[in-house]
Design a protein around this motif. Sequence first.
Motif, PDB file in Angstrom:
ATOM      1  N   THR A  22      10.586  45.971  17.024  1.00  0.00           N
ATOM      2  CA  THR A  22       9.788  47.189  17.170  1.00  0.00           C
ATOM      3  C   THR A  22       8.370  46.811  17.554  1.00  0.00           C
ATOM      4  OG1 THR A  22      11.114  48.228  15.456  1.00  0.00           O
ATOM      5  CG2 THR A  22       9.023  49.277  15.973  1.00  0.00           C
ATOM      6  N   THR A  26       0.839  48.718  21.002  1.00  0.00           N
ATOM      7  CA  THR A  26       1.134  49.092  22.388  1.00  0.00           C
ATOM      8  C   THR A  26      -0.153  49.451  23.103  1.00  0.00           C
ATOM      9  OG1 THR A  26       1.480  51.430  21.838  1.00  0.00           O
ATOM     10  CG2 THR A  26       3.429  49.999  21.794  1.00  0.00           C
ATOM     11  N   ALA A  46       2.023  54.572  22.242  1.00  0.00           N
ATOM     12  CA  ALA A  46       3.416  54.471  22.692  1.00  0.00           C
ATOM     13  C   ALA A  46       4.271  53.847  21.593  1.00  0.00           C
ATOM     14  CB  ALA A  46       3.503  53.637  23.968  1.00  0.00           C
ATOM     15  N   SER A  48       8.020  51.553  21.141  1.00  0.00           N
ATOM     16  CA  SER A  48       8.990  50.793  21.915  1.00  0.00           C
ATOM     17  C   SER A  48       9.881  49.960  21.014  1.00  0.00           C
ATOM     18  CB  SER A  48       8.267  49.873  22.906  1.00  0.00           C
ATOM     19  OG  SER A  48       9.202  49.120  23.656  1.00  0.00           O
ATOM     20  N   ILE A  57      15.584  47.651  26.527  1.00  0.00           N
ATOM     21  CA  ILE A  57      14.207  47.987  26.183  1.00  0.00           C
ATOM     22  C   ILE A  57      14.016  49.483  26.409  1.00  0.00           C
ATOM     23  CG2 ILE A  57      13.317  47.396  28.479  1.00  0.00           C
ATOM     24  CD1 ILE A  57      10.721  46.453  27.002  1.00  0.00           C
ATOM     25  N   VAL A  58      13.366  50.125  25.467  1.00  0.00           N
ATOM     26  CA  VAL A  58      13.034  51.539  25.590  1.00  0.00           C
ATOM     27  C   VAL A  58      11.596  51.739  25.143  1.00  0.00           C
ATOM     28  CG1 VAL A  58      15.395  52.397  25.267  1.00  0.00           C
ATOM     29  CG2 VAL A  58      13.919  52.120  23.294  1.00  0.00           C
ATOM     30  N   PHE A  59      10.931  52.678  25.787  1.00  0.00           N
ATOM     31  CA  PHE A  59       9.623  53.077  25.273  1.00  0.00           C
ATOM     32  C   PHE A  59       9.352  54.525  25.590  1.00  0.00           C
ATOM     33  CE2 PHE A  59       8.429  50.790  29.267  1.00  0.00           C
ATOM     34  CZ  PHE A  59       7.716  51.758  29.936  1.00  0.00           C
ATOM     35  N   SER A  60       8.487  55.109  24.775  1.00  0.00           N
ATOM     36  CA  SER A  60       8.100  56.498  24.890  1.00  0.00           C
ATOM     37  C   SER A  60       6.577  56.575  24.784  1.00  0.00           C
ATOM     38  CB  SER A  60       8.758  57.313  23.767  1.00  0.00           C
ATOM     39  OG  SER A  60       8.340  58.658  23.819  1.00  0.00           O
ATOM     40  N   THR A  91       9.044  58.358  29.457  1.00  0.00           N
ATOM     41  CA  THR A  91       9.959  57.418  28.815  1.00  0.00           C
ATOM     42  C   THR A  91      10.513  56.414  29.816  1.00  0.00           C
ATOM     43  OG1 THR A  91      11.876  58.863  29.157  1.00  0.00           O
ATOM     44  CG2 THR A  91      10.686  59.105  27.067  1.00  0.00           C
ATOM     45  N   PHE A 172       2.826  45.257  25.335  1.00  0.00           N
ATOM     46  CA  PHE A 172       3.445  45.576  24.051  1.00  0.00           C
ATOM     47  C   PHE A 172       3.605  44.294  23.245  1.00  0.00           C
ATOM     48  CE2 PHE A 172       6.107  49.272  26.043  1.00  0.00           C
ATOM     49  CZ  PHE A 172       4.958  50.041  26.156  1.00  0.00           C
ATOM     50  N   TYR A 174       5.602  42.897  19.966  1.00  0.00           N
ATOM     51  CA  TYR A 174       6.729  43.209  19.063  1.00  0.00           C
ATOM     52  C   TYR A 174       6.676  42.270  17.867  1.00  0.00           C
ATOM     53  CZ  TYR A 174       8.576  45.773  23.028  1.00  0.00           C
ATOM     54  OH  TYR A 174       8.741  46.659  24.064  1.00  0.00           O
TER      55      TYR A 174
END
Length: 177
Positions: A22, A26, A46, A48, A57-60, A91, A172, A174
């Motif tokens: 996670t 960001t 954001a 992610s 990989i996803v991000f908003s 996204t 980003f 993590y």
Amino acid sequence: MKIIAILFFVLSGTWCAAQKLTAERTFVSFFSKASIEDIKGENTKAMSIFNSETMDIVFSIPIKEFEFDKALMKEHFNEKYLESEKFPKATFAGKVSGFSIETNGDQNVTAKGKMTIHGVAREIEVPGVIMMEGGRLIVKAVFKIKLADYKVKIPQLLWKNIAEEVEVKIDFVYKNP
């Protein structure tokens, strides 16, 4: 025997969970270079998730959280261009290729997936770099977005104020679970 089975499930669940990282920090920015005025927006809100096993990989990105040098820029960005009440987030969902968790140093990677901005989803390919630093995974990318591709309209009167293409940067960090 039951203790071994329970221990196996607990350990395997922990191992699987360790694959999903996670973002703890960001930073997303965009830059529009135009003949009359440059526009820069920055966002640190954001969210992610990166799965180092599946490479998903996803991000908003919450649109209203972009900050600008001038309050009027933020107002116009949210009300006239990105219509953040109607389309509150951008996204991305995709897969990373070219990364190995076992490799040290900077790794040039590519993320392919679906970017959704202003309610429009498009397949994109983004080059980037992933590195390990201080026990954290860092993902950086710089790419361009054409506003017309996402049906973001620029009024004819303002075509010299807003570029048709903007440069987007992501950074980003993590954390390990």
